[in-house]
Design an enzyme around this catalytic site. Structure first.
Site, PDB file in Angstrom:
ATOM      1  N   LYS A 140       0.934  -1.363   0.057  1.00 45.39           N
ATOM      2  CA  LYS A 140      -0.152   0.123   0.077  1.00 45.39           C
ATOM      3  C   LYS A 140       1.070   1.402  -0.159  1.00 45.39           C
ATOM      4  O   LYS A 140       1.920   1.158   0.598  1.00 45.39           O
ATOM      5  CB  LYS A 140      -0.769   0.026   1.067  1.00 45.39           C
ATOM      6  CG  LYS A 140      -1.989   0.965   1.107  1.00 45.39           C
ATOM      7  CD  LYS A 140      -3.347   0.044   0.425  1.00 45.39           C
ATOM      8  CE  LYS A 140      -4.427   1.009   0.261  1.00 45.39           C
ATOM      9  NZ  LYS A 140      -5.523   0.197  -0.149  1.00 45.39           N
TER      10      LYS A 140
HETATM   11  P1  NAD Z   1     -13.163   7.830  -2.601  1.00 45.14           P
HETATM   12  O1  NAD Z   1     -11.833   8.961  -2.486  1.00 45.14           O
HETATM   13  O2  NAD Z   1     -13.508   7.495  -4.031  1.00 45.14           O
HETATM   14  O3  NAD Z   1     -14.388   8.095  -1.885  1.00 45.14           O
HETATM   15  C1  NAD Z   1     -14.038   8.496  -0.435  1.00 45.14           C
HETATM   16  C2  NAD Z   1     -15.483   9.044  -0.089  1.00 45.14           C
HETATM   17  O4  NAD Z   1     -15.586   9.081   1.385  1.00 45.14           O
HETATM   18  C3  NAD Z   1     -15.911  10.171  -0.361  1.00 45.14           C
HETATM   19  O5  NAD Z   1     -17.103  10.362  -0.557  1.00 45.14           O
HETATM   20  C4  NAD Z   1     -15.543  11.224   0.833  1.00 45.14           C
HETATM   21  O6  NAD Z   1     -16.125  12.350   0.990  1.00 45.14           O
HETATM   22  C5  NAD Z   1     -15.861  10.259   1.960  1.00 45.14           C
HETATM   23  N1  NAD Z   1     -15.274  10.677   3.294  1.00 45.14           N
HETATM   24  C6  NAD Z   1     -14.180  10.954   3.614  1.00 45.14           C
HETATM   25  N2  NAD Z   1     -14.036  11.253   4.578  1.00 45.14           N
HETATM   26  C7  NAD Z   1     -15.113  11.174   5.260  1.00 45.14           C
HETATM   27  C8  NAD Z   1     -15.718  11.109   6.591  1.00 45.14           C
HETATM   28  N3  NAD Z   1     -14.938  11.543   7.561  1.00 45.14           N
HETATM   29  N4  NAD Z   1     -17.083  10.769   6.980  1.00 45.14           N
HETATM   30  C9  NAD Z   1     -17.739  10.366   5.821  1.00 45.14           C
HETATM   31  N5  NAD Z   1     -17.331  10.386   4.611  1.00 45.14           N
HETATM   32  C10 NAD Z   1     -15.847  10.544   4.280  1.00 45.14           C
HETATM   33  O7  NAD Z   1     -12.111   6.635  -1.898  1.00 45.14           O
HETATM   34  P2  NAD Z   1     -12.703   5.193  -2.530  1.00 45.14           P
HETATM   35  O8  NAD Z   1     -11.742   4.438  -3.582  1.00 45.14           O
HETATM   36  O9  NAD Z   1     -14.255   4.847  -2.801  1.00 45.14           O
HETATM   37  O10 NAD Z   1     -12.297   4.375  -1.094  1.00 45.14           O
HETATM   38  C11 NAD Z   1     -13.338   4.444   0.157  1.00 45.14           C
HETATM   39  C12 NAD Z   1     -12.789   3.203   0.913  1.00 45.14           C
HETATM   40  O11 NAD Z   1     -12.790   1.993   0.289  1.00 45.14           O
HETATM   41  C13 NAD Z   1     -11.368   3.133   1.519  1.00 45.14           C
HETATM   42  O12 NAD Z   1     -11.138   2.692   2.739  1.00 45.14           O
HETATM   43  C14 NAD Z   1     -10.608   2.212   0.396  1.00 45.14           C
HETATM   44  O13 NAD Z   1      -9.398   1.911   1.209  1.00 45.14           O
HETATM   45  C15 NAD Z   1     -11.576   1.237   0.274  1.00 45.14           C
HETATM   46  N6  NAD Z   1     -11.355   0.616  -1.097  1.00 45.14           N
HETATM   47  C16 NAD Z   1     -11.167   1.255  -2.278  1.00 45.14           C
HETATM   48  C17 NAD Z   1     -11.050   0.334  -3.387  1.00 45.14           C
HETATM   49  C18 NAD Z   1     -10.891   0.791  -4.823  1.00 45.14           C
HETATM   50  O14 NAD Z   1     -10.925   0.300  -5.626  1.00 45.14           O
HETATM   51  N7  NAD Z   1     -11.042   2.201  -4.899  1.00 45.14           N
HETATM   52  C19 NAD Z   1     -10.649  -0.810  -3.184  1.00 45.14           C
HETATM   53  C20 NAD Z   1     -11.039  -1.504  -1.821  1.00 45.14           C
HETATM   54  C21 NAD Z   1     -11.176  -0.885  -0.713  1.00 45.14           C
END
Ligand code: NAD
Length: 410
Positions: free
Chosen positions: A103
């Site tokens: 990561k």
């Molecule tokens: P992203 O940046 O696209 O979206 C993040 C979202 O979370 C946004 O809507 C943001 O406004 C919201 N957010 C941030 N801080 C917040 C808070 N304090 N309270 C409420 N909402 C909040 O990110 P993503 O890629 O969707 O990732 C989200 C989660 O999923 C992370 O934990 C990431 O590690 C995990 N994840 C992502 C992927 C991927 O393929 N992108 C894969 C597996 C896991």
């Protein structure tokens, strides 16, 4: 707050003990292979110099090249990245793809940076770490606040040092060696897991109620696909707060709104609620899809959902996990529930290496097969060993990684 890496290691140690692994092997499985920390100095648009700290933690490569996203967020630190890298090792093992775990991240606030500054930041970061990543070494991907555009810059910067190598990074734009279906993959994979879980209970998605925290890549696709399947998404939220409608929100309209406005702020549907209120809503399924450490011992007793499906990585602290277990709330853990993203990243990597393109239907069919099999393997183990799904997921993962490690020789 306790260390995120320590939280993951509690589960790793528990699984190692249940599997009867030696202390030597347990040590090898816990500690990261390599940790890189770099200072990234770039020129900001106003002519000043901005200095940022970037991290890449390579946790384990026993099962293949290491794989994991890159996050841009002010709270990124070495402990968090270490925890997230470890989770990737277990996640790739659960879906049984030939990768290890890594990561990365940069401590920065992308919301306050221009596109040009983000490009300079990304390129400088890659210029500093290009020697330790590569298609057969370590392959980054998108995570919080990084997207296909950032992946395109990574590919381009890496190619300046190493020549044509699109497989060095996944989650690229579809028109630039990306895969069909990668952007939606984590959300779609999560829905496949829910479908499989519901199948075992004889429950349909149609009419089931959901609340989703986080409306970025994972949260918005999850909401959209559940909505298409007839699920009732009662509430969604992002960093600016949430929206609630007891009859179900119009998710396609909200997705469209966020595409134009970047956040949910100003959307007029439903009533405004806070993130804390969303987590305590009366609903069937609660999906955290934002950041880590959302469920703590303080708010876990307030949760009223019967099922939690972890879209985010590490949303549940071990203390909250214990409370959910005691209260009979089922938790489908991150390392199983959100593994759809890395699975389609694997498809993208394989397509790049074979120089052959799959269509969307093939990506979805293969993703469904991988997720359903992973769910069944974890659920069967949980039943046989009388454990939670999280413990079973770690048991399955550690068993696979330990076997590979032992066969290679310690
Ligand atoms: P992203 O940046 O696209 O979206 C993040 C979202 O979370 C946004 O809507 C943001 O406004 C919201 N957010 C941030 N801080 C917040 C808070 N304090 N309270 C409420 N909402 C909040 O990110 P993503 O890629 O969707 O990732 C989200 C989660 O999923 C992370 O934990 C990431 O590690 C995990 N994840 C992502 C992927 C991927 O393929 N992108 C894969 C597996 C896991």
């Amino acid at each position: 707050m306790s260390s995120a890496f320590e939280s993951v290691n509690r589960y790793v140690r528990e699984a190692a003990r249940l599997l009867g692994l030696s202390d030597r092997l347990e040590k090898l499985l816990i500690n990261p292979d390599r940790e890189v920390k770099v200072e990234i100095a770039i020129e900001m648009d106003n002519g000043e110099i901005g200095v940022f700290t970037g991290y890449r933690v390579q946790h384990n490569d026993a099962r293949g090249p290491m794989k994991g996203g890159i996050r841009y967020h002010p709270t990124v630190n070495d402990d968090d990245v270490r925890a997230l890298a470890s989770l990737m090792t277990w996640k790739t093992a659960i879906v049984n793809i030939p990768f290890g775990g890594a990561k990365g991240g940069i401590a920065c606030d992308p919301k306050r940076m221009s596109e040009a500054e983000l490009e300079r930041l990304t390129r400088r970061f890659i210029a500093k770490i290009h020697e330790v990543i590569g298609p057969y070494q370590d392959i980054p991907a998108p995570d919080v606040n990084t997207n296909a555009q950032v992946m395109a810059w990574i590919m381009d910067e890496y190619s300046k040092f190493h020549g044509f190598a699109p497989a060095v990074v996944t989650g690229k734009p579809v028109d630039l060696f990306g895969s069909e279906g990668r952007e939606e993959a984590t959300g779609r994979g999560l829905v496949y897991i829910i479908e499989e879980h519901f199948k075992a209970l004889g429950k349909p998605i149609r009419g089931t109620t959901f609340a989703i925290q986080g409306f970025g890549n994972v949260g918005s696709y999850t909401a959209l696909i559940l909505h298409e399947l007839g699920g009732k998404v009662l509430a969604v939220s992002d960093v600016t707060g949430g929206l609630y409608n007891p009859d179900g929100l119009d998710i396609p309209a909200l997705v469209d709104f966020v595409r134009r406005n970047r956040t949910l702020q100003g959307a007029t549907q439903g009533t405004r609620i806070t993130n804390a209120e969303l987590l305590a809503l009366e609903c069937d399924v609660l999906i955290p899809a934002a950041l880590g450490d959302v469920f703590t011992k303080e708010n876990a007793p307030e949760v009223r959902a019967k099922l939690i499906v972890e879209g985010a990585n590490g949303p549940t602290t071990p203390e909250a996990d214990e409370i959910f277990n005691q209260r009979g709330i089922t938790v489908i853990p991150d390392i199983l529930a959100n593994a759809g993203g890395v699975t389609v990243s694997y498809f993208e990597w394989a397509q790049n290496i074979q120089q052959f393109k799959w269509d969307l239907e093939r990506v979805r069919t293969e993703l469904q097969r991988v997720m359903a099999r992973a769910y069944r393997e974890v659920a069967t183990l949980a039943r046989e060993k009388h454990t939670s799904l999280r413990t079973a997921a770690f048991l399955l993962a550690l068993g696979r990684v330990a076997k590979a490690r032992a066969m290679r020789g310690i």
